[in-house]
Design a protein around this motif. Structure first.
Motif, PDB file in Angstrom:
ATOM      1  N   LEU A  75      57.294 -40.691   7.622  1.00  0.00           N
ATOM      2  CA  LEU A  75      56.367 -40.714   6.490  1.00  0.00           C
ATOM      3  C   LEU A  75      54.933 -40.528   6.984  1.00  0.00           C
ATOM      4  N   ASN A  76      54.233 -39.599   6.373  1.00  0.00           N
ATOM      5  CA  ASN A  76      52.810 -39.416   6.647  1.00  0.00           C
ATOM      6  C   ASN A  76      52.040 -40.191   5.571  1.00  0.00           C
ATOM      7  N   THR A  77      51.454 -41.320   5.956  1.00  0.00           N
ATOM      8  CA  THR A  77      50.763 -42.138   4.951  1.00  0.00           C
ATOM      9  C   THR A  77      49.366 -41.609   4.617  1.00  0.00           C
ATOM     10  N   ASP A  78      48.971 -40.526   5.270  1.00  0.00           N
ATOM     11  CA  ASP A  78      47.698 -39.905   4.881  1.00  0.00           C
ATOM     12  C   ASP A  78      47.842 -39.146   3.561  1.00  0.00           C
ATOM     13  N   ASN A  79      49.096 -38.732   3.268  1.00  0.00           N
ATOM     14  CA  ASN A  79      49.306 -38.017   2.005  1.00  0.00           C
ATOM     15  C   ASN A  79      50.567 -38.478   1.266  1.00  0.00           C
ATOM     16  N   CYS A  80      51.261 -39.490   1.830  1.00  0.00           N
ATOM     17  CA  CYS A  80      52.498 -40.018   1.231  1.00  0.00           C
ATOM     18  C   CYS A  80      53.611 -38.981   1.187  1.00  0.00           C
ATOM     19  N   GLN A  81      53.612 -38.055   2.118  1.00  0.00           N
ATOM     20  CA  GLN A  81      54.648 -37.014   2.135  1.00  0.00           C
ATOM     21  C   GLN A  81      55.628 -37.267   3.280  1.00  0.00           C
ATOM     22  N   CYS A  82      56.877 -36.906   3.032  1.00  0.00           N
ATOM     23  CA  CYS A  82      57.887 -36.932   4.083  1.00  0.00           C
ATOM     24  C   CYS A  82      57.697 -35.689   4.953  1.00  0.00           C
ATOM     25  N   THR A  83      57.652 -35.875   6.260  1.00  0.00           N
ATOM     26  CA  THR A  83      57.396 -34.741   7.155  1.00  0.00           C
ATOM     27  C   THR A  83      58.671 -33.965   7.484  1.00  0.00           C
ATOM     28  N   VAL A  84      59.819 -34.489   7.036  1.00  0.00           N
ATOM     29  CA  VAL A  84      61.100 -33.804   7.327  1.00  0.00           C
ATOM     30  C   VAL A  84      61.924 -33.663   6.044  1.00  0.00           C
ATOM     31  N   TYR A  85      61.241 -33.422   4.942  1.00  0.00           N
ATOM     32  CA  TYR A  85      61.888 -33.525   3.630  1.00  0.00           C
ATOM     33  C   TYR A  85      63.204 -32.748   3.549  1.00  0.00           C
ATOM     34  N   GLU A  86      63.204 -31.503   4.033  1.00  0.00           N
ATOM     35  CA  GLU A  86      64.417 -30.685   3.897  1.00  0.00           C
ATOM     36  C   GLU A  86      65.562 -31.189   4.759  1.00  0.00           C
ATOM     37  N   GLN A  87      65.236 -31.839   5.874  1.00  0.00           N
ATOM     38  CA  GLN A  87      66.283 -32.324   6.800  1.00  0.00           C
ATOM     39  C   GLN A  87      66.407 -33.838   6.758  1.00  0.00           C
ATOM     40  N   ARG A  88      65.880 -34.473   5.717  1.00  0.00           N
ATOM     41  CA  ARG A  88      65.797 -35.943   5.767  1.00  0.00           C
ATOM     42  C   ARG A  88      67.156 -36.629   5.847  1.00  0.00           C
ATOM     43  N   GLN A  89      68.163 -36.037   5.208  1.00  0.00           N
ATOM     44  CA  GLN A  89      69.477 -36.681   5.257  1.00  0.00           C
ATOM     45  C   GLN A  89      70.091 -36.618   6.654  1.00  0.00           C
ATOM     46  N   GLN A  90      69.786 -35.557   7.392  1.00  0.00           N
ATOM     47  CA  GLN A  90      70.281 -35.455   8.767  1.00  0.00           C
ATOM     48  C   GLN A  90      69.468 -36.358   9.702  1.00  0.00           C
ATOM     49  N   LYS A  91      68.163 -36.363   9.503  1.00  0.00           N
ATOM     50  CA  LYS A  91      67.288 -37.130  10.404  1.00  0.00           C
ATOM     51  C   LYS A  91      67.424 -38.637  10.181  1.00  0.00           C
ATOM     52  N   VAL A  92      67.566 -39.022   8.914  1.00  0.00           N
ATOM     53  CA  VAL A  92      67.598 -40.450   8.574  1.00  0.00           C
ATOM     54  C   VAL A  92      68.787 -40.698   7.641  1.00  0.00           C
ATOM     55  N   PRO A  93      69.945 -41.042   8.206  1.00  0.00           N
ATOM     56  CA  PRO A  93      71.150 -41.193   7.381  1.00  0.00           C
ATOM     57  C   PRO A  93      70.992 -42.194   6.235  1.00  0.00           C
ATOM     58  N   HIS A  94      70.134 -43.219   6.403  1.00  0.00           N
ATOM     59  CA  HIS A  94      69.972 -44.198   5.320  1.00  0.00           C
ATOM     60  C   HIS A  94      68.848 -43.806   4.359  1.00  0.00           C
ATOM     61  N   CYS A  95      68.280 -42.611   4.522  1.00  0.00           N
ATOM     62  CA  CYS A  95      67.209 -42.171   3.623  1.00  0.00           C
ATOM     63  C   CYS A  95      67.707 -42.223   2.175  1.00  0.00           C
TER      64      CYS A  95
END
Ligand code: SF4
Ligand code: SF4
Length: 145
Positions: free
Chosen positions: A52-72
């Motif tokens: 998470l980038n808290t400078d803009n509240c955006q996920c930096t891996v949005y398209e791959q978030r399920q692979q990067k963070v299984p509990h996302c």
């Protein structure tokens, strides 16, 4: 005048784009939570996912978030009965509980920044999981769901 979709449709009746638009972008579901095994109570910490980038509240891996963070978190209408653990400002939880959207919600204001202006997002807040040992998360509890 026709009521907006979130007032006239159930969560299950919404289109995928309507469903997505309910998210206000607060990023609070990117915070780590702790569950009391005895009571089932859920506690939020101020420790957030490393992506998470808290400078803009955006996920930096949005398209791959399920692979990067299984509990996302990946919310679906079928899980609505479980939304009690979401932040009490979250539109998915509010609608699942039969409550209205708050006045600052971007769907009402037409401005994606209104969630930040209302100070209900993680913008500029929290601490990355890379900075806190998991055994210390208990010291970072900030609210009960
Ligand atoms: S808590 Fe709810 S509104 Fe906020 S980012 Fe997560 S899903 Fe979206
Ligand atoms: S992967 Fe992205 S969306 Fe998922 S918890 Fe981490 S920052 Fe949030």
């Amino acid at each position: 005048m026709t009521e907006p979709f979130w007032q006239r449709k159930t969560l299950e009746q919404m289109t995928p784009s309507e469903w997505e638009s309910l998210c206000d972008g607060c990023a609070k579901c990117c915070l780590h939570k702790l569950e009391d095994e005895d009571t089932g109570d859920v506690y939020y910490t101020d420790v957030h996912c490393r992506y998470l980038n808290t400078d803009n509240c955006q996920c930096t891996v949005y398209e791959q978030r399920q692979q990067k963070v299984p509990h996302c978190v990946w919310l679906t209408p079928e899980q609505a009965h479980e939304f009690f653990w979401l932040p009490d400002t979250c539109a998915y939880r509010l609608l699942a509980e039969g409550k209205p959207l708050p006045s600052w919600h971007p769907l009402i204001t037409g401005d994606a920044n209104s969630v930040h202006q209302a100070d209900v997002s993680l913008l500029g807040k929290g601490v990355s999981e890379t900075q806190v040992n998991e055994q210390d998360w208990e010291d970072h509890i900030i609210w009960k769901a």
